[in-house]
Design a protein around this motif. Structure first.
Motif, PDB file in Angstrom:
ATOM      1  N   SER A  35      39.163 -12.609  -4.338  1.00 40.14           N
ATOM      2  CA  SER A  35      38.893 -13.828  -3.572  1.00 40.14           C
ATOM      3  C   SER A  35      37.596 -14.489  -4.006  1.00 40.14           C
ATOM      4  CB  SER A  35      38.842 -13.510  -2.069  1.00 40.14           C
ATOM      5  OG  SER A  35      37.796 -12.595  -1.794  1.00 40.14           O
ATOM      6  N   ALA A  36      36.604 -13.722  -4.440  1.00 42.94           N
ATOM      7  CA  ALA A  36      35.336 -14.311  -4.885  1.00 42.94           C
ATOM      8  C   ALA A  36      34.514 -13.243  -5.603  1.00 42.94           C
ATOM      9  CB  ALA A  36      34.548 -14.873  -3.713  1.00 42.94           C
ATOM     10  N   ILE A  37      33.616 -13.705  -6.473  1.00 41.73           N
ATOM     11  CA  ILE A  37      32.637 -12.838  -7.136  1.00 41.73           C
ATOM     12  C   ILE A  37      31.262 -13.428  -6.868  1.00 41.73           C
ATOM     13  CG2 ILE A  37      31.836 -11.867  -9.308  1.00 41.73           C
ATOM     14  CD1 ILE A  37      34.655 -12.119 -10.398  1.00 41.73           C
ATOM     15  N   LEU A  38      30.417 -12.642  -6.231  1.00 38.27           N
ATOM     16  CA  LEU A  38      29.082 -13.089  -5.839  1.00 38.27           C
ATOM     17  C   LEU A  38      28.024 -12.317  -6.611  1.00 38.27           C
ATOM     18  CD1 LEU A  38      29.528 -13.102  -1.955  1.00 38.27           C
ATOM     19  CD2 LEU A  38      29.853 -14.994  -3.524  1.00 38.27           C
ATOM     20  N   GLY A  90      40.503 -23.605  -8.903  1.00 39.01           N
ATOM     21  CA  GLY A  90      40.473 -23.348  -7.473  1.00 39.01           C
ATOM     22  C   GLY A  90      39.315 -24.000  -6.774  1.00 39.01           C
ATOM     23  N   ALA A  91      38.624 -24.961  -7.429  1.00 40.59           N
ATOM     24  CA  ALA A  91      37.500 -25.639  -6.786  1.00 40.59           C
ATOM     25  C   ALA A  91      37.975 -26.344  -5.531  1.00 40.59           C
ATOM     26  CB  ALA A  91      36.876 -26.643  -7.753  1.00 40.59           C
ATOM     27  N   GLY A  92      37.196 -26.185  -4.473  1.00 39.02           N
ATOM     28  CA  GLY A  92      37.551 -26.813  -3.204  1.00 39.02           C
ATOM     29  C   GLY A  92      38.476 -25.998  -2.351  1.00 39.02           C
ATOM     30  N   THR A  93      38.930 -24.846  -2.843  1.00 36.79           N
ATOM     31  CA  THR A  93      39.849 -24.005  -2.052  1.00 36.79           C
ATOM     32  C   THR A  93      39.301 -22.592  -1.954  1.00 36.79           C
ATOM     33  OG1 THR A  93      41.116 -23.491  -4.058  1.00 36.79           O
ATOM     34  CG2 THR A  93      41.871 -25.364  -2.729  1.00 36.79           C
ATOM     35  N   ARG A  94      38.014 -22.480  -1.685  1.00 36.43           N
ATOM     36  CA  ARG A  94      37.415 -21.150  -1.567  1.00 36.43           C
ATOM     37  C   ARG A  94      38.001 -20.419  -0.381  1.00 36.43           C
ATOM     38  NH1 ARG A  94      30.984 -21.894  -3.063  1.00 36.43           N
ATOM     39  NH2 ARG A  94      31.329 -22.748  -5.150  1.00 36.43           N
ATOM     40  N   GLY A  95      38.085 -19.121  -0.517  1.00 32.91           N
ATOM     41  CA  GLY A  95      38.717 -18.298   0.496  1.00 32.91           C
ATOM     42  C   GLY A  95      40.129 -17.932   0.118  1.00 32.91           C
ATOM     43  N   ALA A  96      40.650 -18.597  -0.919  1.00 36.14           N
ATOM     44  CA  ALA A  96      42.002 -18.277  -1.375  1.00 36.14           C
ATOM     45  C   ALA A  96      41.968 -17.019  -2.223  1.00 36.14           C
ATOM     46  CB  ALA A  96      42.569 -19.456  -2.162  1.00 36.14           C
ATOM     47  N   MET A  97      43.135 -16.526  -2.594  1.00 38.52           N
ATOM     48  CA  MET A  97      43.251 -15.314  -3.404  1.00 38.52           C
ATOM     49  C   MET A  97      43.663 -15.716  -4.816  1.00 38.52           C
ATOM     50  SD  MET A  97      45.618 -11.955  -2.724  1.00 38.52           S
ATOM     51  CE  MET A  97      47.147 -12.882  -2.932  1.00 38.52           C
ATOM     52  N   TYR A  98      43.048 -15.082  -5.812  1.00 35.73           N
ATOM     53  CA  TYR A  98      43.353 -15.363  -7.206  1.00 35.73           C
ATOM     54  C   TYR A  98      43.711 -14.058  -7.890  1.00 35.73           C
ATOM     55  CZ  TYR A  98      40.573 -19.384  -5.788  1.00 35.73           C
ATOM     56  OH  TYR A  98      40.082 -20.462  -5.108  1.00 35.73           O
ATOM     57  N   LYS A 171      22.580  -7.840  -8.051  1.00 38.09           N
ATOM     58  CA  LYS A 171      23.778  -7.128  -7.599  1.00 38.09           C
ATOM     59  C   LYS A 171      24.980  -8.058  -7.685  1.00 38.09           C
ATOM     60  CE  LYS A 171      24.377  -6.609  -3.275  1.00 38.09           C
ATOM     61  NZ  LYS A 171      24.128  -6.186  -1.889  1.00 38.09           N
ATOM     62  N   VAL A 172      26.109  -7.496  -8.062  1.00 38.67           N
ATOM     63  CA  VAL A 172      27.362  -8.249  -8.064  1.00 38.67           C
ATOM     64  C   VAL A 172      28.300  -7.620  -7.040  1.00 38.67           C
ATOM     65  CG1 VAL A 172      28.299  -6.862  -9.981  1.00 38.67           C
ATOM     66  CG2 VAL A 172      29.312  -9.080  -9.437  1.00 38.67           C
ATOM     67  N   THR A 173      28.985  -8.462  -6.306  1.00 39.85           N
ATOM     68  CA  THR A 173      29.980  -8.017  -5.331  1.00 39.85           C
ATOM     69  C   THR A 173      31.302  -8.701  -5.661  1.00 39.85           C
ATOM     70  OG1 THR A 173      28.311  -7.756  -3.602  1.00 39.85           O
ATOM     71  CG2 THR A 173      30.605  -7.897  -2.900  1.00 39.85           C
ATOM     72  N   VAL A 174      32.309  -7.912  -5.896  1.00 32.53           N
ATOM     73  CA  VAL A 174      33.660  -8.418  -6.164  1.00 32.53           C
ATOM     74  C   VAL A 174      34.466  -8.262  -4.890  1.00 32.53           C
ATOM     75  CG1 VAL A 174      35.729  -8.206  -7.594  1.00 32.53           C
ATOM     76  CG2 VAL A 174      33.469  -7.756  -8.584  1.00 32.53           C
ATOM     77  N   GLN A 175      34.852  -9.380  -4.293  1.00 30.03           N
ATOM     78  CA  GLN A 175      35.584  -9.352  -3.021  1.00 30.03           C
ATOM     79  C   GLN A 175      37.085  -9.261  -3.287  1.00 30.03           C
ATOM     80  OE1 GLN A 175      34.341 -12.801  -0.828  1.00 30.03           O
ATOM     81  NE2 GLN A 175      32.409 -11.871  -0.228  1.00 30.03           N
ATOM     82  N   ARG A 176      37.682  -8.288  -2.655  1.00 34.55           N
ATOM     83  CA  ARG A 176      39.125  -8.062  -2.804  1.00 34.55           C
ATOM     84  C   ARG A 176      39.775  -8.251  -1.436  1.00 34.55           C
ATOM     85  NH1 ARG A 176      39.691  -2.355  -4.395  1.00 34.55           N
ATOM     86  NH2 ARG A 176      41.660  -2.885  -5.408  1.00 34.55           N
ATOM     87  N   PRO A 177      40.627  -9.251  -1.292  1.00 30.19           N
ATOM     88  CA  PRO A 177      41.225  -9.529   0.020  1.00 30.19           C
ATOM     89  C   PRO A 177      42.146  -8.405   0.466  1.00 30.19           C
ATOM     90  CG  PRO A 177      42.287 -10.844  -1.677  1.00 30.19           C
ATOM     91  CD  PRO A 177      41.136 -10.165  -2.335  1.00 30.19           C
ATOM     92  N   GLY A 178      42.207  -8.209   1.762  1.00 33.63           N
ATOM     93  CA  GLY A 178      43.056  -7.165   2.324  1.00 33.63           C
ATOM     94  C   GLY A 178      42.258  -6.262   3.231  1.00 33.63           C
ATOM     95  N   GLU A 182      38.836  -2.157  -0.540  1.00 33.30           N
ATOM     96  CA  GLU A 182      37.381  -2.163  -0.534  1.00 33.30           C
ATOM     97  C   GLU A 182      36.832  -3.100  -1.596  1.00 33.30           C
ATOM     98  OE1 GLU A 182      36.578   1.913  -1.268  1.00 33.30           O
ATOM     99  OE2 GLU A 182      36.622   2.473   0.843  1.00 33.30           O
ATOM    100  N   ASN A 183      35.697  -3.718  -1.275  1.00 33.84           N
ATOM    101  CA  ASN A 183      34.993  -4.520  -2.278  1.00 33.84           C
ATOM    102  C   ASN A 183      34.322  -3.612  -3.296  1.00 33.84           C
ATOM    103  OD1 ASN A 183      35.714  -6.841  -0.906  1.00 33.84           O
ATOM    104  ND2 ASN A 183      33.822  -6.899   0.278  1.00 33.84           N
ATOM    105  N   TRP A 184      34.138  -4.141  -4.477  1.00 32.37           N
ATOM    106  CA  TRP A 184      33.440  -3.411  -5.539  1.00 32.37           C
ATOM    107  C   TRP A 184      32.097  -4.068  -5.799  1.00 32.37           C
ATOM    108  CZ3 TRP A 184      38.589  -3.191  -8.523  1.00 32.37           C
ATOM    109  CH2 TRP A 184      39.220  -1.963  -8.261  1.00 32.37           C
ATOM    110  N   ARG A 185      31.125  -3.249  -6.112  1.00 33.78           N
ATOM    111  CA  ARG A 185      29.817  -3.808  -6.418  1.00 33.78           C
ATOM    112  C   ARG A 185      29.105  -2.976  -7.475  1.00 33.78           C
ATOM    113  NH1 ARG A 185      25.273  -1.474  -3.647  1.00 33.78           N
ATOM    114  NH2 ARG A 185      25.885   0.236  -2.292  1.00 33.78           N
TER     115      ARG A 185
END
Length: 518
Positions: A35-38, A90-98, A171-178, A182-185
């Motif tokens: 869903s996002a990479i921060l 996916g610009a403008g549609t954050r929160g979606a799943m890719y 730090k990097v956080t990889v968000q995985r929906p569900g 679990e998120n990875w960092r």
């Protein structure tokens, strides 16, 4: 799957206004929903102390055992979302799943390190405590009651394991929906050393510590041992043994610089007539660091020492018996002018829960007698200064010009009447020093009462327009105790799999010609 951080041209240490950039490298063995990479740039000042027992108290003040108390201040917190971006898919549609395909994916990031710490920002406190959901559980409510100092960012500091630490990392956080995913960092640390405040123009003024010395007259000892007959021949001295004063001097104000030799002068002054010589027999220079550790209402001071030089068995004549009264002899600075401060010495700093101060002790040993016949009688004279230590990284000229031309800001009303949390009577924290630094004006004020209610930070407002500092970069390890390794760009990255709160989330957890006489 693995996520790691690669820094571009990693430095031995970074400073204010530096850019820290790199790439997030994501390696996938199969399709992965993201869903996002921060990417986050963080700095933490953590302390942990034990509140002592109080078996004779009453009610909530009674404690039959020592309990730990902690403080954790997010002195630096910046977040950048590298996927999806405003310009990317996916610009403008954050929160979606890719869905990312197997292979290696790279996402660049870039941060500019600000001037001042940001722990007084309530948003940082909330984010650093794990978001609103984990706010109370992780001590976020208590965090809002802490007193916050608004100053330049403190240097990296280790060496007090489990008690005090200042560390910086990306730090990097990889968000995985569900729900059950679990998120990875992954994170990588780096050392930080702040730009020093602007220095005053050099003057001839000095600060000094002074002590008198006087030897006893008469038969004070024996001559050298006679090797042939294994006997001693007594040596008769005059009835007027040497007497005088010793000064240790530093330029005013007393400032030392990381990784540079001491600007020290030692002067020995003659105060009486005597036929004997005075000799420098020993010289020791020690830097003493005092680290005040605070956690809630508990405080503790840790002492650290660095012996910069220790010379014994010297026989260097000081002056001559024929010199006039009050004649001053300057000790040859070649004894110490090539010995720099160790790279484990951090600059002086003051932040919310940690303060580092320094003293310099110069111990001079003197003897007297005639050349080749120095008497056993000696004196030891300890001379101490309170000193500041600067990093040696000068502010860029553009910053100095901006500070000189900044508009005047009216003073804000005092916040002395603001409510404060009550201190426990069993271990009250001592009052903190005023933390306003005229060289680095504080940041924007917040709804929560900070320790310094002050105007917005002009330096941070100008930071985006000013290029990084250009000049020599000295060595700095950030380690007070060599048994405690520093976290730096060469430290192996750590990775973990656990829940992460998402965007904005965290991991939870005497001067003048007259001088001053000592």
């Amino acid at each position: 799957m693995s996520a790691r951080i690669q820094l571009d041209n990693p430095h031995a240490f970074y400073t204010n206004l530096d850019y820290i950039s790199g790439r997030v490298v994501l390696s996938l063995n199969s399709d992965e929903n993201i869903s996002a990479i921060l990417v986050k740039l963080e700095g933490e000042s953590q302390t942990k102390l034990m509140r002592p027992m109080n078996p004779h108290g009453s009610g909530h003040q009674r404690r039959d055992r020592a309990i730990p108390v902690t403080e954790n201040h997010k002195v630096l917190y910046k977040v950048s979302q590298v996927f999806p971006t405003d310009e990317g898919p996916g610009a403008g549609t954050r929160g979606a799943m890719y869905t990312l395909r197997p292979g290696q994916h790279e996402y660049p990031f870039r941060f500019k390190i600000p001037f001042n710490n940001g722990c007084s920002d309530p948003q940082n406190q909330q984010l650093g405590a794990g978001g609103l959901a984990g706010f109370a559980a992780l001590g976020g409510l208590q965090q809002l009651q802490y007193r916050h100092v608004k100053r330049t960012l403190p240097p990296s500091l280790t060496g007090f394991p489990g008690e005090a630490e200042i560390r910086y990392f990306v730090k990097v956080t990889v968000q995985r929906p569900g729900i059950f995913r679990e998120n990875w960092r992954s994170a990588i640390g780096f050392r930080f050393l702040p730009i020093e405040p602007p220095r005053s123009p050099p003057t001839s003024n000095e600060v000094f510590a002074r002590r008198p010395y006087e030897f006893q007259s008469g038969l004070a000892g024996f001559a050298k041992k006679n090797k042939l007959f294994n006997s001693r021949k007594p040596s008769r001295l005059s009835d007027t043994a040497p007497r005088g004063e010793v000064d240790a001097r530093l330029p005013s104000p007393a400032i030392l610089t990381c990784n540079e030799p001491l600007p020290l002068r030692i002067i020995i002054r003659k105060l009486n007539e005597s036929p004997e010589y005075v000799f420098l027999t020993s010289l020791q220079v020690t830097l003493i660091g005092s680290t005040e550790v605070r956690a809630q209402d508990v405080a503790r001071t840790e002492l650290s020492t660095w012996v910069m030089m220790s010379l014994n068995g010297l026989s260097i004549p000081v002056g001559n018996p024929s010199d006039k009264l009050r004649n001053e002899t300057v000790v040859d600075k070649m004894l110490w002018d090539r010995i720099p401060l160790p790279n484990t010495v951090a600059p002086s700093f003051h932040t919310c829960n940690l303060t580092r101060r320094y003293e310099l002790e110069v111990k001079v040993g003197l003897g007297y007698g005639m050349p080749g016949d120095i008497q056993p009688q000696t004196v030891q004279l300890p001379l101490r200064f309170q000193t500041e230590i600067y990093s040696g990284i000068s502010p860029p000229p553009a910053l100095l010009n901006a500070m000189a031309s900044r508009p005047a800001v009216p003073a804000r009303p005092s916040a002395s009447n603001a409510p404060r949390p009550a201190a426990r009577p069993s271990a009250a924290r001592p009052p903190q020093q005023p933390a306003y630094d005229p060289a680095y004006p504080p940041q924007l004020t917040t709804p929560y009462v900070p320790e310094d209610d002050a105007p917005p930070s002009y330096e941070d407002a100008m930071a985006d327009e000013i290029t990084p500092a250009d000049g020599p970069r000295r060595e700095y390890s950030g380690v007070t105790d060599v048994n405690s390794p520093a976290l730096d760009a060469k430290t192996p990255q750590y990775s973990a799999r656990h829940g992460d709160p998402g965007p904005g989330g965290g991991e939870g957890s005497g001067s003048g010609p007259g001088g001053a006489v000592v």
